[in-house]
Design a protein around this motif. Structure first.
Motif, mmCIF file in Angstrom:
data_model
loop_
_atom_site.group_PDB
_atom_site.id
_atom_site.type_symbol
_atom_site.label_atom_id
_atom_site.label_comp_id
_atom_site.label_asym_id
_atom_site.label_seq_id
_atom_site.Cartn_x
_atom_site.Cartn_y
_atom_site.Cartn_z
ATOM 1 N N SER A 91 45.183 43.009 40.269
ATOM 2 C CA SER A 91 45.527 41.730 40.937
ATOM 3 C C SER A 91 44.603 41.746 42.376
ATOM 4 O O SER A 91 45.039 42.332 43.297
ATOM 5 C CB SER A 91 46.939 41.388 41.343
ATOM 6 O OG SER A 91 46.949 40.041 41.721
ATOM 7 N N LEU A 133 52.283 47.590 39.399
ATOM 8 C CA LEU A 133 52.058 48.168 40.902
ATOM 9 C C LEU A 133 51.906 49.774 40.850
ATOM 10 O O LEU A 133 51.000 50.406 41.474
ATOM 11 C CB LEU A 133 53.497 48.129 41.561
ATOM 12 C CG LEU A 133 53.076 48.392 43.259
ATOM 13 C CD1 LEU A 133 51.870 47.614 43.913
ATOM 14 C CD2 LEU A 133 54.425 48.241 43.954
ATOM 15 N N LYS A 183 38.769 43.133 47.357
ATOM 16 C CA LYS A 183 40.200 42.434 47.224
ATOM 17 C C LYS A 183 40.905 43.198 46.575
ATOM 18 O O LYS A 183 40.648 43.586 45.488
ATOM 19 C CB LYS A 183 39.905 41.178 46.776
ATOM 20 C CG LYS A 183 39.180 40.177 47.578
ATOM 21 C CD LYS A 183 38.431 38.888 46.885
ATOM 22 C CE LYS A 183 39.198 37.623 46.659
ATOM 23 N NZ LYS A 183 38.515 36.636 45.978
ATOM 24 N N ASP A 184 42.122 43.332 46.840
ATOM 25 C CA ASP A 184 43.321 43.800 46.226
ATOM 26 C C ASP A 184 44.837 43.431 46.812
ATOM 27 O O ASP A 184 44.988 43.638 47.794
ATOM 28 C CB ASP A 184 43.069 45.514 46.433
ATOM 29 C CG ASP A 184 44.390 46.346 45.787
ATOM 30 O OD1 ASP A 184 44.897 45.819 44.687
ATOM 31 O OD2 ASP A 184 44.716 47.485 46.435
ATOM 32 N N ASN A 185 45.463 42.738 45.927
ATOM 33 C CA ASN A 185 46.560 42.199 46.280
ATOM 34 C C ASN A 185 47.788 42.664 45.406
ATOM 35 O O ASN A 185 48.659 42.019 44.977
ATOM 36 C CB ASN A 185 46.496 40.568 46.262
ATOM 37 C CG ASN A 185 46.215 39.983 47.410
ATOM 38 O OD1 ASN A 185 45.850 40.571 48.359
ATOM 39 N ND2 ASN A 185 45.952 38.611 47.424
ATOM 40 N N THR A 186 47.702 44.226 45.480
ATOM 41 C CA THR A 186 48.869 44.851 44.868
ATOM 42 C C THR A 186 49.801 45.171 45.743
ATOM 43 O O THR A 186 49.483 46.288 46.426
ATOM 44 C CB THR A 186 48.280 45.776 43.745
ATOM 45 O OG1 THR A 186 47.404 46.518 44.421
ATOM 46 C CG2 THR A 186 47.477 45.037 42.666
ATOM 47 N N GLY A 187 50.695 44.962 46.036
ATOM 48 C CA GLY A 187 51.938 45.485 46.975
ATOM 49 C C GLY A 187 51.382 45.341 48.372
ATOM 50 O O GLY A 187 50.547 44.434 48.586
ATOM 51 N N TYR A 188 52.304 45.914 49.264
ATOM 52 C CA TYR A 188 51.846 45.793 50.748
ATOM 53 C C TYR A 188 50.558 46.746 51.130
ATOM 54 O O TYR A 188 50.285 47.429 50.602
ATOM 55 C CB TYR A 188 53.130 46.366 51.434
ATOM 56 C CG TYR A 188 54.313 45.893 50.991
ATOM 57 C CD1 TYR A 188 54.640 44.459 50.831
ATOM 58 C CD2 TYR A 188 55.576 46.724 50.881
ATOM 59 C CE1 TYR A 188 56.088 43.896 50.359
ATOM 60 C CE2 TYR A 188 56.915 46.145 50.601
ATOM 61 C CZ TYR A 188 56.905 44.871 50.315
ATOM 62 O OH TYR A 188 58.363 44.491 49.976
ATOM 63 N N MET A 200 56.923 41.784 42.835
ATOM 64 C CA MET A 200 56.100 42.586 43.705
ATOM 65 C C MET A 200 56.607 44.009 43.615
ATOM 66 O O MET A 200 55.727 44.821 42.947
ATOM 67 C CB MET A 200 55.771 42.267 45.060
ATOM 68 C CG MET A 200 54.922 43.158 45.609
ATOM 69 S SD MET A 200 54.487 42.336 47.184
ATOM 70 C CE MET A 200 52.577 41.839 46.959
ATOM 71 N N HIS A 238 45.785 37.126 43.018
ATOM 72 C CA HIS A 238 46.665 36.328 42.688
ATOM 73 C C HIS A 238 48.144 37.054 42.821
ATOM 74 O O HIS A 238 49.315 36.395 42.891
ATOM 75 C CB HIS A 238 46.936 36.216 41.209
ATOM 76 C CG HIS A 238 45.481 35.224 40.796
ATOM 77 N ND1 HIS A 238 45.383 35.087 39.471
ATOM 78 C CD2 HIS A 238 44.618 34.372 41.324
ATOM 79 C CE1 HIS A 238 44.141 34.174 39.389
ATOM 80 N NE2 HIS A 238 43.784 33.710 40.567
ATOM 81 N N GLY A 239 48.205 38.311 43.319
ATOM 82 C CA GLY A 239 49.450 38.898 43.557
ATOM 83 C C GLY A 239 50.148 39.458 42.448
ATOM 84 O O GLY A 239 49.511 39.439 41.140
ATOM 85 N N LEU A 240 51.154 39.898 42.514
ATOM 86 C CA LEU A 240 51.903 40.637 41.682
ATOM 87 C C LEU A 240 53.235 39.710 40.923
ATOM 88 O O LEU A 240 53.452 39.656 39.728
ATOM 89 C CB LEU A 240 52.444 42.128 41.923
ATOM 90 C CG LEU A 240 51.526 43.036 42.462
ATOM 91 C CD1 LEU A 240 52.035 44.297 42.932
ATOM 92 C CD2 LEU A 240 50.575 43.623 40.975
#
Lengths: 561, 561
Positions: free
Chosen positions: A506, A519, B232-237, A549, A509-511
């Motif tokens: 991702s 994850l 870009k990486d929107n996986t988790g915190y 998430m 867009h997020g999880l």
């Protein structure tokens, strides 16, 4: 106390009349929508049915529903209509103190909460999975301050991105973020999902431009000293970073301080047509080198994307209608947006871009007005030139915007692909990071998979995205609607492929609810476990946006219960 | 087990022969410097004394010291010679696995560790406070990969910033960070202190450009999946953000993935001379607006700073030697650095800058070669011109660099102020963020305080810094050396003033050992307590860089002891 045991591990309380009474006392009846207490709700029924904001075309049965029922159906549904929650209560606090009061109560009573911004997410992060209370930020929508000297803007989380941009535009500035959803998404949601969008190349990530946040923690604590307005602050850990991109699982963002940019006074959009993806990538490298100072976005889309857009959206036109006549083999388009702060510099920028485009292009530009003639003249001229024969030939052709209207037209070919997809049937959307040079192979592999099973006549596989950031949007469109076999061809293949190539499953867009279990891919268990510990530290009862998430790790039931 | 009880709260083990034996087995005797085991150390004594890297002029007594003793004196001392540790052991691991093995052992045995990079910090963060083991990253100094397409560079933490920049320069790229200390500081230290420096205006903060980190946690866990190379990486915190700017208190950064920038092929430096700070700020706003596309830095310094530099450093020259003749009242200088990626565009940039400078300036530029004449001619011309009388007159005069050598000369007037200060006696250094328009008031207030007590003949109060980021470097220089009364005039006044004006008491230097207790200022107790909980989560035994950054909160003694 009644408890609703989901197949997840935190037990949450089922809302009672008392809870609704508390919410009404705390924030006023006009800021509570609920279907828990039927008697109270009956009174609010309207003669004329409530018209929801979104374009619901299957809501004819709303005549018999109360205003709150209709509103809750809307808030429980994501905009793609893929995710449906069952929340019976939505709260619309107007201040951080109200948010705090709500959360303190929910924390004490183990009530799950789903924070909601503009509800424009793509992974089901903003709607409840079960019956979580919806906490909407939409009534916290004030711009609090704009500093003309530093460019720092402070606002509430519920401000719609476009409205924030408008407020800044009146001062010659703009938000350092641009998304297709800007007319509905909220800045708090942008921050909570670490939104990327079209101009990351110019502005960088929100992790650099967000200077401060006000956050309400799960137990109601208001972290107000996080709301800093300094460009630089190296005192202690940068805790606000944890809330950027946390999808509301660690706290609720209530205020944002962001560094605005100077708004450019002119822009020029150029579309290049290329025959191979390798050339697309090398063109991007040249663009970044030679147009760097004015570059605000460098995007790409494939021919399949263009075809779908042109076939689906009225007004969308192929920028290279004569390409076939010239026997070019155009497979890809690169959209380059360049800007200047001062209108007076526009003609100089135009000369630069034109000069650059000619130097990397086999043929000439497609002038809009004098298209056929213009091309053939320049074509001759270019072919006779020695230097021309030695140039890199990264693109086959290009078209450069003549004015702002034309720039918009061209830019829309990229920006509105997702809108076209929405109208073209069911769509499976993936948003991945991959090493740029290999990025498009995933699209090709996916097409092969469908061809191997002779399923390729039912689906269109589209590739487009943020070329400058190595971010691919892979979309599989199926006119006849969703289909289990199609999904089985895509997942988990996509995730496995991306992980194997060290990408991100991702990119922006997020999880959300969609990819919670993903994850674990591409991350060591230690890293995920640390995230779980962070989650547990900030929200020990797991009330904030549960089932999103961070995969739950079976903590024991709270001893109080 | 022997324990050394400091006045802080974690009990740490005093090193024994067994510990040294372990370290030698783990990383080899040649990578351990120690004065614990005297017998072993005696053997290593050299005939000729070891020459340390730093310019120690009071080390004549080293003849009788072992090589390790001399090295430890150096590593225990910060470069300003303000902070002195008493460590008896320094380790030089060569791999992340060795760092992991060391930390696992130290964690198990409650041994405190001070990670050290280039040791160029200003707040005592990189030297031990007591007898912590020094873990130096200097032997982990390989550049591992550079991706020409994406610009992503992966390297070990101990690479010297300038060497990393050189490696990138050979590929046409550069590090998105520039500091005065670049010849000695290390990228791992830059990340661990969230270094800002001179070109933040162009590159943004490390929080945006650092894409991934490899970190070894206190218990030896290697977080390797944090070392991502995706833009870009929107996986988790985004856990890596916690380690950026954590000063080694949460884990030890062992590898860094950073997004390099295209190296500009030409630069032009312009110095503007202004009479009031209000004009300085408005000039900055104009510069950001009208030179934005090419801007790489916008700095300022006051006349006191220039005077000290010119008086102290050979080769430093007043850029406006004729200013007095023209009866201008120059109090401030604004240094603007502009760059272009392509050498071919330099003349166009020069025309732009010149055009801008003339439009905001009362008088004309100080051409180097034809100074006197040039000025008087243009002066006449300007005065007769109607448009000239209506222009904003933000600056009195300006000088623009004629070539790269001249650009360096001009830039050094700003960059080398801190070097001049080092040679000019004792110096009290403060690094604060303040609202830009009021930034200089702190310098004036400080001068008033010294004047009120008739102490102003003994001290020089200098103001300079990163104007474009609202970051002031306040320096109080005292030729006759350090003095308690002087310090009492400065602290806590500076911190109180900054907090009252919602600034930051450390914009970029960090807290280190110097400002631990200042963390409580300007932050709610909840925020500091959250930091303490984060610290405790990552490093429950408090072994990593104790007594730095985060004030200790009296946790109970570990039950094992």
């Amino acid at each position: 106390m009644n408890h609703h045991h989901h197949h997840h591990h935190h037990p949450y309380k089922v809302l009672s009349d008392d809870d609704i009474d508390f919410f009404i006392r705390a924030i006023g009846a006009e800021n509570v929508a609920q279907t828990v207490v039927t008697k109270r709700n009956e009174k609010k029924k309207k003669k004329t049915p409530y018209v929801p904001e979104s374009d619901n075309d299957d809501n004819n049965s709303n005549d018999n529903k109360s205003e709150d029922e209709v509103l809750l159906i809307e808030l429980n549904t994501d905009w793609q209509k893929k995710y449906f929650g069952k929340s019976k209560c939505a709260l619309f606090p107007r201040t951080s103190e109200e948010v705090s009061e709500i959360l303190r109560y929910c924390h004490e009573n183990h009530i799950a909460v789903c924070p909601q911004g503009g509800n424009t997410g793509l992974v089901g992060g903003a709607v409840p999975v079960f019956d979580e209370v919806i906490l909407s930020l939409k009534r916290m929508n004030s711009v609090l301050s704009i500093d003309d000297i530093t460019g720092v803007c402070v606002c509430e989380a519920g401000v719609v991105l476009e409205e924030l941009d408008d407020a800044l535009m009146r001062r010659g500035m703009c938000v350092p973020l641009d998304l297709g959803a800007k007319g509905k998404c909220q800045i708090g949601g942008n921050v909570s999902t670490n939104a990327g969008g079209l101009r990351l190349v110019k502005y960088g990530s929100l992790r650099g431009t967000v200077l401060g946040l006000e956050v309400v923690l799960a137990d109601g604590t208001v972290l107000s000293s996080l709301l800093r307005e300094n460009r630089k602050d190296n005192t202690g850990y940068d805790l606000k970073q944890l809330f950027i991109g946390a999808e509301g699982t660690l706290g609720i963002v209530t205020k944002v301080a962001i560094l605005a940019s100077r708004a450019p006074e002119a822009r020029i959009v150029t579309i290049f047509a290329c025959d191979t993806f390798r050339k697309v990538v090398h063109l991007m490298v040249e663009v970044k080198k030679r147009l760097a100072e004015n570059l605000s976005a460098v995007e790409f889309f494939d021919h399949e994307s263009l075809k779908l857009t042109v076939d689906t959206l009225p007004g969308a036109k192929d920028p290279f209608p004569y390409a076939d006549d010239l026997k070019t083999n155009i497979q890809f388009y690169v959209a380059v947006e360049t800007t200047v702060n001062e209108k007076a510099m526009e003609s100089r920028l135009r000369a630069n871009v034109l000069n650059f485009a000619r130097s990397v292009c086999v043929l000439a530009e497609d002038g809009r007005k004098s298209r056929g003639k213009f091309v053939s003249i320049l074509q001759k001229k270019f072919r006779g030139d020695e230097a021309e024969r030695n140039k890199p030939n990264l693109a086959q052709r290009f078209v450069i915007s003549e004015n702002e209207k034309h720039a918009n037209e061209l830019w829309n070919l990229r920006e509105r692909i997702s809108v076209a997809l929405k109208y073209a049937g069911a769509v499976y959307k993936y948003d991945v990071s991959l090493p740029t040079i290999k990025m498009y192979e995933l699209v090709e592999r996916m097409r092969e998979r469908f061809a191997e099973r002779r399923m390729d006549d039912k689906v269109k596989v589209l590739g487009y995205g943020h070329l400058g950031d190595g971010n691919l949007h892979l979309n599989i469109s199926r006119k006849e609607g969703p289909c289990k076999d199609t999904l089985a061809m895509i997942e988990p293949f996509v995730y496995e492929y991306v992980t194997e190539h060290k990408g991100s499953v991702s990119a922006e867009h997020g999880l959300g609810a969609m990819k919670v279990q993903e994850l674990w891919r591409g991350k060591d268990a230690e890293e995920v476990r640390l995230m779980q510990r962070v989650k547990n530290m900030f929200d020990p009862r797991g009330i904030l946006n549960p089932h999103k998430m961070i995969p739950s790790s079976s903590p024991p039931l709270p001893s109080k219960l």
